[in-house]
Write a protein that holds these residues in place. Structure first.
Motif, short mmCIF file in Angstrom:
data_model
loop_
_atom_site.label_atom_id
_atom_site.label_comp_id
_atom_site.label_asym_id
_atom_site.label_seq_id
_atom_site.Cartn_x
_atom_site.Cartn_y
_atom_site.Cartn_z
N SER A 74 0.77 -1.16 -0.15
CA SER A 74 -0.36 0.17 0.02
C SER A 74 1.26 1.02 0.08
O SER A 74 0.60 2.12 -0.77
CB SER A 74 -0.48 -0.01 1.49
N ILE A 75 2.03 1.26 0.70
CA ILE A 75 3.01 2.76 1.29
C ILE A 75 3.77 2.67 -0.01
O ILE A 75 3.68 3.64 -0.40
CB ILE A 75 3.68 2.69 1.69
N ALA A 76 3.73 1.91 -1.05
CA ALA A 76 4.77 1.43 -2.40
C ALA A 76 3.54 2.06 -3.72
O ALA A 76 4.56 2.97 -4.29
CB ALA A 76 4.91 0.30 -2.94
N ASP A 77 2.52 1.39 -3.69
CA ASP A 77 1.83 1.78 -4.65
C ASP A 77 1.35 3.45 -4.66
O ASP A 77 1.42 4.77 -4.87
CB ASP A 77 0.45 1.03 -5.05
N HIS A 78 1.46 3.75 -3.42
CA HIS A 78 0.78 5.63 -2.71
C HIS A 78 1.40 6.70 -3.25
O HIS A 78 1.41 7.23 -3.84
CB HIS A 78 0.15 5.32 -1.50
N SER A 79 3.18 6.14 -2.84
CA SER A 79 4.42 6.32 -3.06
C SER A 79 4.56 7.01 -4.73
O SER A 79 4.68 8.45 -5.45
CB SER A 79 5.48 6.25 -2.16
N GLY A 80 4.17 5.93 -4.88
CA GLY A 80 4.84 6.13 -6.67
C GLY A 80 6.60 6.05 -6.79
O GLY A 80 7.06 5.81 -7.91
N ALA A 81 6.68 5.10 -6.18
CA ALA A 81 8.08 5.78 -5.96
C ALA A 81 8.85 4.28 -7.14
O ALA A 81 8.08 3.63 -7.29
CB ALA A 81 9.19 5.08 -4.34
N ASN A 82 9.93 4.78 -7.76
CA ASN A 82 11.05 3.57 -8.41
C ASN A 82 11.80 2.66 -7.38
O ASN A 82 11.35 1.18 -7.68
CB ASN A 82 11.67 4.34 -9.72
#
Length: 230
Positions: A74-82
């Motif tokens: 969830s955190i990864a998806d929300h952040s949009g980070a590569n």
């Protein structure tokens, strides 16, 4: 060209925590690290990481337990980070890479000691320096190290792509050694992070033997090129 984006995870258990995260942000702003840091995540709602994030203007996110795959995703998806850098993050990471839904080629960690001998559950921070000094007094080691590795499902067992030796001195204590190792971490972490986010250090996310370095790169040559002594 758009820069890669990076999300940092840092526990920062006290008011002094989060220095590695802060150094990465400063490096991203002065050109040593070609990445946009989109935020920092901590399991402590109020601590050194949050204080530093607020002071330097970086988005802060509190991540309370359970630290499970769903939460990481969830955190990864929300952040949009590569990419995802663990910088003093003390929790086991599972399922962070949004492309694969498990730890993969975009998740990496820095560790304040030699790996694999001084890593694993319970070996973090001062515990590492105490273990290294105990081994030094037994004549088992002459150096500590700064290590960086891609993250797998086990603590400190993913493919190792950075090993910077730090000489131990006869009058060192765990605290003195830890302070010196920390200086090496702050110097080398932005350099190595830049190589990863720039696609010059890679692996396929599954096979440790797929680890690749820039053409002509050797660790000895790298240390000579970016020499540092604390």
């Amino acid at each position: 060209m758009k820069k890669p984006t990076l999300l940092v995870f840092a526990s920062g258990t006290d008011k002094d925590g989060g220095t590695g995260f802060e150094k990465l942000v400063l490096a991203s702003r002065d050109g040593r690290l070609s990445a946009d840091i989109v935020g920092v995540v901590s399991n402590h709602e109020n601590g050194g990481v949050r204080a530093k994030a607020d002071r330097i203007g970086v988005h802060f996110r509190h991540f309370p337990k359970p630290w499970d795959a769903g939460g990481y995703q969830s955190i990864a998806d929300h952040s949009g980070a590569n990419f995802f850098a663990l910088s003093g993050w003390l929790k086991l990471v599972t399922g962070l890479d949004p492309a694969t839904r498990f730890n993969s080629r975009t998740v990496f960690n820095i560790h304040p000691g030699p790996l694999p001998g001084f890593g694993g559950p319970g070996l973090y921070g001062h515990h590492v320096h105490e273990a290294v000094m105990a081994a030094f007094k037994k004549g088992e080691v002459t150096h500590s190290a700064v290590s960086m590795h891609f993250v797998s499902a086990e603590y400190d067992r993913g493919p190792l792509f950075c090993h910077i030796p730090v000489k131990i001195k006869d009058d060192d204590t765990p605290e003195i050694l830890g302070s010196r190792v920390n200086q090496y971490e702050h110097f080398y972490q932005p350099i190595m992070t830049d190589l990863v986010v720039g696609g010059r250090i890679t692996w396929d996310g599954q096979d440790p033997n797929s680890l690749r370095f820039p053409p002509g790169h050797t660790m000895a040559g790298f240390i000579e090129k970016y020499s540092f002594e604390a």
